[in-house]
Design an enzyme around this catalytic site. Structure first.
Site, PDB file in Angstrom:
ATOM      1  N   HIS A   1      12.278  -1.361  -0.876  1.00 29.15           N
ATOM      2  CA  HIS A   1      11.251  -0.608  -1.493  1.00 29.15           C
ATOM      3  C   HIS A   1      11.550   0.576  -2.007  1.00 29.15           C
ATOM      4  O   HIS A   1      11.448   1.742  -1.338  1.00 29.15           O
ATOM      5  CB  HIS A   1      10.153  -0.390  -0.562  1.00 29.15           C
ATOM      6  CG  HIS A   1       9.686  -1.802   0.130  1.00 29.15           C
ATOM      7  ND1 HIS A   1       8.553  -2.280  -0.256  1.00 29.15           N
ATOM      8  CD2 HIS A   1       9.898  -2.291   1.223  1.00 29.15           C
ATOM      9  CE1 HIS A   1       8.190  -3.220   0.762  1.00 29.15           C
ATOM     10  NE2 HIS A   1       9.188  -3.397   1.716  1.00 29.15           N
TER      11      HIS A   1
ATOM     12  N   HIS B   1       7.640  -2.208  -5.242  1.00 23.77           N
ATOM     13  CA  HIS B   1       7.604  -2.585  -3.719  1.00 23.77           C
ATOM     14  C   HIS B   1       8.562  -3.904  -3.661  1.00 23.77           C
ATOM     15  O   HIS B   1       8.297  -4.923  -4.544  1.00 23.77           O
ATOM     16  CB  HIS B   1       6.149  -2.878  -3.466  1.00 23.77           C
ATOM     17  CG  HIS B   1       5.544  -1.923  -2.643  1.00 23.77           C
ATOM     18  ND1 HIS B   1       6.186  -1.480  -1.350  1.00 23.77           N
ATOM     19  CD2 HIS B   1       4.531  -1.151  -2.878  1.00 23.77           C
ATOM     20  CE1 HIS B   1       5.485  -0.539  -0.833  1.00 23.77           C
ATOM     21  NE2 HIS B   1       4.580  -0.373  -1.690  1.00 23.77           N
TER      22      HIS B   1
ATOM     23  N   GLU C   1      -7.251   1.757  22.945  1.00 23.88           N
ATOM     24  CA  GLU C   1      -6.025   1.079  23.514  1.00 23.88           C
ATOM     25  C   GLU C   1      -5.002   1.051  22.542  1.00 23.88           C
ATOM     26  O   GLU C   1      -3.708   1.189  23.111  1.00 23.88           O
ATOM     27  CB  GLU C   1      -6.454  -0.321  24.041  1.00 23.88           C
ATOM     28  CG  GLU C   1      -7.618  -0.318  24.753  1.00 23.88           C
ATOM     29  CD  GLU C   1      -9.014  -0.265  24.355  1.00 23.88           C
ATOM     30  OE1 GLU C   1      -9.005  -0.322  23.088  1.00 23.88           O
ATOM     31  OE2 GLU C   1      -9.959  -0.214  25.057  1.00 23.88           O
TER      32      GLU C   1
ATOM     33  N   HIS D   1     -14.368 -10.323  29.472  1.00 22.42           N
ATOM     34  CA  HIS D   1     -13.782  -9.862  30.124  1.00 22.42           C
ATOM     35  C   HIS D   1     -12.599 -10.579  30.783  1.00 22.42           C
ATOM     36  O   HIS D   1     -11.596  -9.950  31.572  1.00 22.42           O
ATOM     37  CB  HIS D   1     -14.350  -8.764  30.988  1.00 22.42           C
ATOM     38  CG  HIS D   1     -15.103  -7.689  30.459  1.00 22.42           C
ATOM     39  ND1 HIS D   1     -15.989  -7.865  29.293  1.00 22.42           N
ATOM     40  CD2 HIS D   1     -15.261  -6.268  30.544  1.00 22.42           C
ATOM     41  CE1 HIS D   1     -16.304  -6.678  29.071  1.00 22.42           C
ATOM     42  NE2 HIS D   1     -15.920  -5.738  29.883  1.00 22.42           N
TER      43      HIS D   1
HETATM   44  C1  LIG Z   1       0.813  -3.503   9.938  1.00 22.12           C
HETATM   45  C2  LIG Z   1       1.450  -3.784   8.498  1.00 22.12           C
HETATM   46  N1  LIG Z   1       0.865  -4.566   7.582  1.00 22.12           N
HETATM   47  C3  LIG Z   1       1.379  -4.859   6.560  1.00 22.12           C
HETATM   48  C4  LIG Z   1       2.590  -4.301   6.250  1.00 22.12           C
HETATM   49  C5  LIG Z   1       3.268  -4.986   5.008  1.00 22.12           C
HETATM   50  N2  LIG Z   1       3.529  -3.684   3.949  1.00 22.12           N
HETATM   51  C6  LIG Z   1       4.508  -3.331   3.882  1.00 22.12           C
HETATM   52  S1  LIG Z   1       4.354  -1.765   2.690  1.00 22.12           S
HETATM   53  C7  LIG Z   1       2.771  -2.202   2.462  1.00 22.12           C
HETATM   54  C8  LIG Z   1       1.960  -1.438   1.506  1.00 22.12           C
HETATM   55  C9  LIG Z   1       2.065   0.236   2.002  1.00 22.12           C
HETATM   56  O1  LIG Z   1       1.101   0.884   1.176  1.00 22.12           O
HETATM   57  P1  LIG Z   1       1.366   2.384   1.164  1.00 22.12           P
HETATM   58  O2  LIG Z   1       1.197   2.800   2.644  1.00 22.12           O
HETATM   59  O3  LIG Z   1       0.388   2.971   0.322  1.00 22.12           O
HETATM   60  O4  LIG Z   1       2.744   2.602   0.824  1.00 22.12           O
HETATM   61  P2  LIG Z   1       3.284   2.848  -0.839  1.00 22.12           P
HETATM   62  O5  LIG Z   1       3.010   1.450  -1.432  1.00 22.12           O
HETATM   63  O6  LIG Z   1       2.606   3.764  -1.467  1.00 22.12           O
HETATM   64  O7  LIG Z   1       4.775   3.066  -0.612  1.00 22.12           O
HETATM   65  C10 LIG Z   1       2.335  -3.232   3.246  1.00 22.12           C
HETATM   66  C11 LIG Z   1       1.185  -3.772   2.901  1.00 22.12           C
HETATM   67  C12 LIG Z   1       3.197  -3.658   7.213  1.00 22.12           C
HETATM   68  N3  LIG Z   1       4.652  -3.168   6.854  1.00 22.12           N
HETATM   69  N4  LIG Z   1       2.704  -3.201   8.161  1.00 22.12           N
END
Ligand SMILES: Cc1ncc(C[n+]2csc(CCOP(=O)(O)OP(=O)(O)O)c2C)c(N)n1
Ligand SMILES: [Mg+2]
Length: 689
Positions: free
Chosen positions: A34, A281, A434, A495
């Site tokens: 990325h 990305h 949690e 539970h």
């Molecule tokens: C818990 C989780 N869900 C989904 C992803 C897949 N994922 C990686 S980057 C991203 C987008 C993140 O967006 P943002 O935080 O705005 O980062 P930016 O695109 O601005 O760099 C996703 C959905 C992940 N890494 N972790």
């Protein structure tokens, strides 16, 4: 984009563009990754590291270093570039700094390739200088709260007049994804309540995530949200303005009561034709765009992995020199501290190596046998207090079930609650959060404290991502779960855990220990605390279970091998084996006595920890479960998933195939067939096969 002329010099620009182009070249070469956020956040990383971070690249595990957490772990190249350019050195498993760099240019060129120190997302314990593993969005921000708590706690316990041994700050870079994740709410809420003024999150407010512009999903007023948590919120309107970034970070450094959120307006893929699109990305820019971007930065178009002369030298003169000076001052301070406060200094040293004080287990009680018995959560509480008295840096948290999960500290030093006006407290009230609790505990553990946190087993699912990361990071966190089966009775199926043990056992590196009685519980604690690089899930009963007569049956010390023969026929070999964990071990003993009475020679195996048992050598395992005895029955009030590995194709697994029921304990057990008669019947059935 305006550039504050007075704050931005040519060399700043050169360093920032080096970070950017290293990222671009890397993602291009790896053909995955990325690139967009590191390109946008390079000025931020530059300012934090070069102007603020109290970090010595030559001593990356200096205990009082400021922490830098990249919660948007997909931007990993930002961190790797900083580790490489500032010359952070590698640390070996014995906590010795070695000659090699943490990240070499070779590693960078092998981004995302097998065994490179630059894996797809930053991995703690794999790459020196990476303070915590990030990538699952939300984990970094929540872990950073644990680090900030640790800093406050360490300061309160160890600082003395004239000796500011601990006062480190925590800088966390995060993105939309981190703040959209629910755990960011839990973590920010705790941080606000705890007034962690040593914590700064910098939010990359770029209005974009993978699906495109965030306005399709995310239109929160983030500033208002964090103000509501009691945070100090400030804004930097241009991610390229070093002066504004510097001023915002100075505001953070001055803040005395609240955590700080800096909302940083940025443009993903800054400088590329793809600026502000989600296309930056998960894929490289492409050769044409790389050229154009480099032109924009004033970079030689064809240069690859170029680190211009003067860049590394500039970092050496900035963070390098500052870090070296601060760390040396700290070393000197610690030296005189050691003369005046020897015992405390010794603690700091032990803690850093994850050692425990001599005699830490001397006071662990043993329990008298008896049918009336004791809940394993109650036994656990006695053991916890015995070890807490000897291990001052053991902290006990709970997600609002302190009494119910029996993790209260009693008479030990620091038994009070950790609060803004009581930073030496070792009882952490984490609230009904949690996920935040597990992840915050990881932050305590990377700061070398020994945390436990608790909830009911059924709610372990709420905490799973944090539990999983503790295993991936090899952190000695105790995840303590009570109310471990349908045996909890009246609270009913919401539970009563069913599938949870199977899920936890499926996590690599996590030892799931479900002791049979009070004495096994004591050994479970020894096992948990003996581990320097492994988390444990302690799984305990709500209800009383008999305390097994160890004069009649085998010693509870067998727990230390994961599983052991608890009961056998008085003479001769058994023909059938019953294998049980936790509260079902007593049930197996009752069935065993019945079978023996009927002339059926049976064996009972207590198997509190599968993982530990499977690490024993084959000959021991064959002693306990002889391959020539195929008649086996497992008994566990949980999903039977996985038990086939112990009972084989000819055995049977007694367990849960539905959710439980709300009723008094006895009725629930009868309904689901957990009675000595049923178990004995099943044993005879498999014997007859
Ligand atoms: C818990 C989780 N869900 C989904 C992803 C897949 N994922 C990686 S980057 C991203 C987008 C993140 O967006 P943002 O935080 O705005 O980062 P930016 O695109 O601005 O760099 C996703 C959905 C992940 N890494 N972790
Ligand atoms: Mg974003």
């Amino acid at each position: 984009m305006a550039v504050a002329a007075e704050a931005r010099t040519e060399i700043d620009e050169l360093c920032i563009n080096t970070i950017r182009t290293l990222t671009i070249d890397d993602v291009q070469k790896a053909n995955s990754g990325h690139p967009g956020s590191p390109m946008a956040l390079a000025p931020l990383a530059y300012v934090i590291w070069q102007r603020f971070l109290r970090f010595d690249p030559q001593q990356p595990i200096w205990p009082n270093r400021d922490r830098f957490v990249l919660s948007n772990g997909h931007a990993s190249m930002l961190l790797y570039s900083m580790l490489f350019l500032t010359g952070v050195r590698a640390v070996d498993p014995d906590y010795e700094v070695v000659g090699e760099p943490a990240v070499s240019l070779e590693d960078i060129k092998r981004f995302r390739q097998l065994d490179s120190k630059c894996p797809g997302h930053p991995e703690y314990r794999w790459t020196s200088g990476v303070e915590t593993t990030t990538g699952p969005l939300g984990q970094g921000v929540a872990t950073s709260v644990g680090m900030a708590v640790a800093s406050k706690w360490l300061a309160a316990r160890y600082n003395a007049p004239g000796f500011e041994i601990f006062d480190f700050d925590v800088y966390t870079v995060c993105g939309d994804g981190d703040l959209e994740e629910g755990v960011s709410n839990e973590a920010a809420s705790i941080a606000g309540h705890q007034q962690l003024d040593n914590l700064c999150w910098i939010y990359d407010n770029n209005h974009i995530s993978i699906d495109g512009p965030t306005d399709i999903t995310y239109t929160d007023d983030v500033a208002a949200r964090f103000a509501g948590y009691g945070w100090n919120v400030t804004r930097v309107g241009d991610a390229n303005d070093l002066d504004l970034i510097t001023r915002a970070l100075e505001v953070f450094r001055r803040e005395q009561e609240r955590p700080t959120l800096i909302v940083l307006d940025s443009h993903i893929g800054y400088g590329s034709p793809l600026v502000d699109t989600a296309k930056v990305h998960g894929e490289p820019l492409g050769e044409e765009d790389v050229r154009e971007t480099k032109r924009f930065y004033g970079w030689p178009e064809d240069a690859q992995f170029l680190v211009p002369d003067g860049v590394r030298e500039h970092f050496d003169e900035g963070i390098g020199a500052r870090g070296d000076r601060l760390r040396q001052e700290w070393d000197d301070l610690l030296l005189s501290y050691t003369r005046e406060h020897e015992p405390r200094a010794h603690e700091i040293d032990q803690m850093q190596r994850r050692e425990l004080p001599d005699g830490w287990d001397d006071n662990i009680p043993s329990f008298e046998p008896g049918e009336k018995g004791m809940a394993t959560r109650k036994a656990s509480n006695q053991v916890e207090n015995a070890v807490a008295a000897r291990i001052p840096w053991l902290l006990a948290g709970s997600a609002d079930l302190t009494g119910s999960t029996a993790v209260e500290l009693d008479d030990v030093e620091g038994a009070s609650s950790f609060e803004p006006d009581n930073r030496t407290g070792r009882q952490l009230h984490l609230g009904i959060r949690e996920h935040g609790s597990a992840t915050l505990s990881n932050g305590l553990a990377v700061s070398k404290l020994r945390p436990l946190w608790s909830t009911y087993l059924t709610f372990s699912d709420y905490a799973k991502p944090g539990i999983r990361l503790s295993a991936l990071m090899e952190l000695p966190v105790i995840h303590l779960f009570t109310h471990d089966s349908i045996g909890l009775g009246e609270d009913g199926p919401t539970h009563q855990p069913v599938e949870h043990l199977a899920g936890l056992r499926a996590i690599p590196g996590l030892d799931v220990i479900r002791p049979a009685d009070a004495n096994e519980t004591a050994y479970a604690w020894r096992e948990a605390l003996d581990r320097t690089h492994q988390p444990v899930a302690l799984v305990l009963t709500r209800q009383a279970v008999p305390i097994i007569d160890r004069a009649r049956y085998a010693s509870a010390e067998g727990l230390r091998r994961g599983g052991y023969v608890l009961a056998d026929p008085e003479s001769g070999d058994p023909v059938v084996i019953m294998i049980a964990t936790g509260s079902e071990v007593s049930l197996a003993i009752a069935a065993h006595e019945k079978l023996i009475g009927e002339g059926v020679p049976s064996r009972v195996v207590s198997l509190p920890c599968w993982e530990l048992f499977e690490r024993q050598d084959q000959s021991y395992r064959d002693e306990v479960l002889p391959p020539d005895i195929p008649a086996r029955v497992s008994i566990e009030e949980a999903s039977t998933l996985g038990w086939e590995r112990f009972v084989g194709t000819e055995g049977a697994a007694i367990g849960m195939h539905t959710f439980g029921s709300s009723a008094p304990l006895k009725d629930v057990l009868t309904k689901f067939g957990f009675t000595p008669d049923k178990v004995a019947e099943k044993a005879k059935e498999v014997l007859g096969r």
